[in-house]
Design a protein around this motif. Structure first.
Motif, PDB file in Angstrom:
ATOM      1  N   ILE A   1      -4.595 -32.751   4.286  1.00 28.67           N
ATOM      2  CA  ILE A   1      -6.046 -32.885   4.417  1.00 28.67           C
ATOM      3  C   ILE A   1      -6.714 -31.612   3.911  1.00 28.67           C
ATOM      4  O   ILE A   1      -6.523 -30.536   4.480  1.00 28.67           O
ATOM      5  CB  ILE A   1      -6.450 -33.123   5.890  1.00 28.67           C
ATOM      6  N   PRO A   2      -7.517 -31.698   2.830  1.00 30.65           N
ATOM      7  CA  PRO A   2      -8.208 -30.503   2.333  1.00 30.65           C
ATOM      8  C   PRO A   2      -9.461 -30.198   3.152  1.00 30.65           C
ATOM      9  O   PRO A   2     -10.147 -31.103   3.627  1.00 30.65           O
ATOM     10  CB  PRO A   2      -8.575 -30.901   0.895  1.00 30.65           C
ATOM     11  N   PHE A   3      -9.761 -28.911   3.318  1.00 32.50           N
ATOM     12  CA  PHE A   3     -10.977 -28.483   4.001  1.00 32.50           C
ATOM     13  C   PHE A   3     -11.796 -27.616   3.054  1.00 32.50           C
ATOM     14  O   PHE A   3     -11.260 -26.730   2.387  1.00 32.50           O
ATOM     15  CB  PHE A   3     -10.638 -27.692   5.266  1.00 32.50           C
ATOM     16  N   PHE A   4     -13.115 -27.879   3.047  1.00 29.80           N
ATOM     17  CA  PHE A   4     -14.006 -27.209   2.103  1.00 29.80           C
ATOM     18  C   PHE A   4     -15.085 -26.421   2.835  1.00 29.80           C
ATOM     19  O   PHE A   4     -15.539 -26.825   3.911  1.00 29.80           O
ATOM     20  CB  PHE A   4     -14.690 -28.240   1.194  1.00 29.80           C
ATOM     21  N   ILE A   5     -15.522 -25.312   2.236  1.00 27.59           N
ATOM     22  CA  ILE A   5     -16.671 -24.581   2.752  1.00 27.59           C
ATOM     23  C   ILE A   5     -17.939 -25.218   2.182  1.00 27.59           C
ATOM     24  O   ILE A   5     -17.876 -26.162   1.395  1.00 27.59           O
ATOM     25  CB  ILE A   5     -16.588 -23.088   2.396  1.00 27.59           C
ATOM     26  N   LYS A   6     -19.101 -24.693   2.563  1.00 24.84           N
ATOM     27  CA  LYS A   6     -20.369 -25.321   2.192  1.00 24.84           C
ATOM     28  C   LYS A   6     -20.578 -25.414   0.688  1.00 24.84           C
ATOM     29  O   LYS A   6     -21.264 -26.313   0.198  1.00 24.84           O
ATOM     30  CB  LYS A   6     -21.535 -24.562   2.830  1.00 24.84           C
ATOM     31  N   THR A   7     -20.010 -24.486  -0.065  1.00 25.33           N
ATOM     32  CA  THR A   7     -20.171 -24.497  -1.523  1.00 25.33           C
ATOM     33  C   THR A   7     -19.191 -25.461  -2.194  1.00 25.33           C
ATOM     34  O   THR A   7     -19.127 -25.526  -3.420  1.00 25.33           O
ATOM     35  CB  THR A   7     -19.952 -23.094  -2.100  1.00 25.33           C
ATOM     36  N   ASN A   8     -18.430 -26.199  -1.391  1.00 27.45           N
ATOM     37  CA  ASN A   8     -17.423 -27.164  -1.865  1.00 27.45           C
ATOM     38  C   ASN A   8     -16.178 -26.492  -2.445  1.00 27.45           C
ATOM     39  O   ASN A   8     -15.388 -27.146  -3.147  1.00 27.45           O
ATOM     40  CB  ASN A   8     -18.004 -28.135  -2.897  1.00 27.45           C
ATOM     41  N   ALA A   9     -15.990 -25.216  -2.154  1.00 25.47           N
ATOM     42  CA  ALA A   9     -14.750 -24.552  -2.534  1.00 25.47           C
ATOM     43  C   ALA A   9     -13.686 -24.889  -1.498  1.00 25.47           C
ATOM     44  O   ALA A   9     -13.953 -24.890  -0.288  1.00 25.47           O
ATOM     45  CB  ALA A   9     -14.954 -23.045  -2.611  1.00 25.47           C
TER      46      ALA A   9
END
Length: 357
Positions: free
Chosen positions: A231-239
């Motif tokens: 499961i990938p997790f992203f920060i607000k900038t979608n990185a």
């Protein structure tokens, strides 16, 4: 009180996902005859108390898990549960202990201070040979630092694990590594000489694939099938910040973890901000490259593509097919999937069958 750093939305989602799955995991196992004792291990637990961007208090993984399991054990007086929480910082453990539920006759928590890998070495002899014990190991290093020698035995026991693969560290910092101990950290994590890692520096997909290959190699000696969810997790900038990797040898755990993840993200496979791309995809079905967020519409398309031109396919067969997918869930989504199948215009839905011809 210990002043922990503020946390971001993606970290809160991680807490929610793990707590959600632990609740399902605990009740599922406690309802079986062969399970006598539950063991949860968080060997890098931190303080358990955080503050979000709005200044609100947020409870972390150890506190949420402890509350979930403590509550479950009140309903199973003939079973036991032991939780192990460890961190290298004594102040963090002291803060955590202030927020944990009290021990009971069948529930206890053991805290420790030190290297999380040392705790796993200590627990291994008894934990992996004790009948009726089911464990869930949460391995959450702050950097891309994984000790596979310590983790390897836990692949063969009667349990599951959740591993945080801190990809952002590898992508950003590996090329700047100068000190021998830092280079060794990456070599240990990816079981690859540092010079070879430098050939793919900054390549997130390459690091992800190396981790998958390590798990595959470790599991070659397993006598039964295993399942892995990433499961990938992203920060607000979608990185992309990290992958949460779940391992189990049980189809039930595999199915339930996928469902827990999708429920956590509001009916999709990750917290990536798709900016409405899922709607555009419905109108113009061209999947984006390196897609990291799937919806129920993607599940419907996956089913239609596999069963196209077949008549009278039972939903039992369809659900079994989707259950083997590394990301797509069925539990909790069957009615919604049926609805999306109808909207594709490529099949006819009956009560217990579907016609794709």
């Amino acid at each position: 009180m210990y002043n922990e750093n503020k946390i971001s939305e993606h970290t809160v989602k991680k807490f929610e996902l793990i707590a959600h799955y632990v609740e399902t995991w605990a009740h599922t196992l406690l309802n079986t005859k062969d399970c006598k004792e539950l063991v949860f291990i968080d060997c890098m637990c931190n303080s358990g108390i955080y503050e979000d961007d709005g200044g609100n208090r947020v409870e972390g993984t150890p506190i949420r898990v402890a509350q979930v399991i403590a509550d479950a054990m009140t309903k199973y007086s003939d079973k036991k549960a032991v939780l192990y929480f460890n961190d290298s910082d004594a102040e963090k453990i002291a803060e955590l202990e202030r927020h944990l539920p009290a021990a009971t006759d069948n529930f206890r928590i053991e805290t420790s201070i030190g290297d999380g890998n040392d705790l796993l070495k200590k627990l291994k002899p008894a934990l992996l040979k004790k009948d009726g014990v089911h464990y869930l190991l949460f391995y959450d290093p702050y950097t891309a630092s994984i000790n596979w020698e310590v983790l390897a035995p836990y692949f063969f026991g009667w349990g599951e694990f959740i591993l945080n693969h801190m990809l952002s560290d590898s992508v950003r910092a590996l090329k700047q590594a100068k000190r021998p101990e830092v280079k060794h950290k990456y070599e240990q994590t990816y079981l690859t000489p540092f010079e070879s890692l430098m050939n793919s520096v900054g390549d997130r997909k390459e690091y992800e694939q190396r981790l998958v290959h390590i798990i595959e190699n470790l599991c070659q000696k397993l006598s039964k099938k295993y399942y892995v969810v990433t499961i990938p997790f992203f920060i607000k900038t979608n990185a992309l910040i990290y992958d949460l990797v779940f391992f189990t040898k049980h189809i039930k755990g595999f199915k339930k973890f996928k469902t827990a993840a999708w429920k956590t993200f509001g009916g999709k496979s990750s917290n990536q901000n798709t900016h409405g791309a899922e709607i555009q995809q419905t109108l113009f079905p061209t999947p984006p490259e390196d897609k990291q967020c799937y919806t129920v519409s993607d599940i419907a398309d996956y089913i239609v593509d596999n069963f196209k031109e077949r008549k009278t396919v039972s939903f039992a067969e369809i659900w079994n097919f989707v259950d083997e997918h590394p990301i797509f869930p069925t539990e909790g989504y069957k009615n919604e999937i049926k609805g999306k199948l109808t909207l594709t215009g490529r099949c006819r839905i009956g009560k217990s069958t579907a016609d794709f011809a």
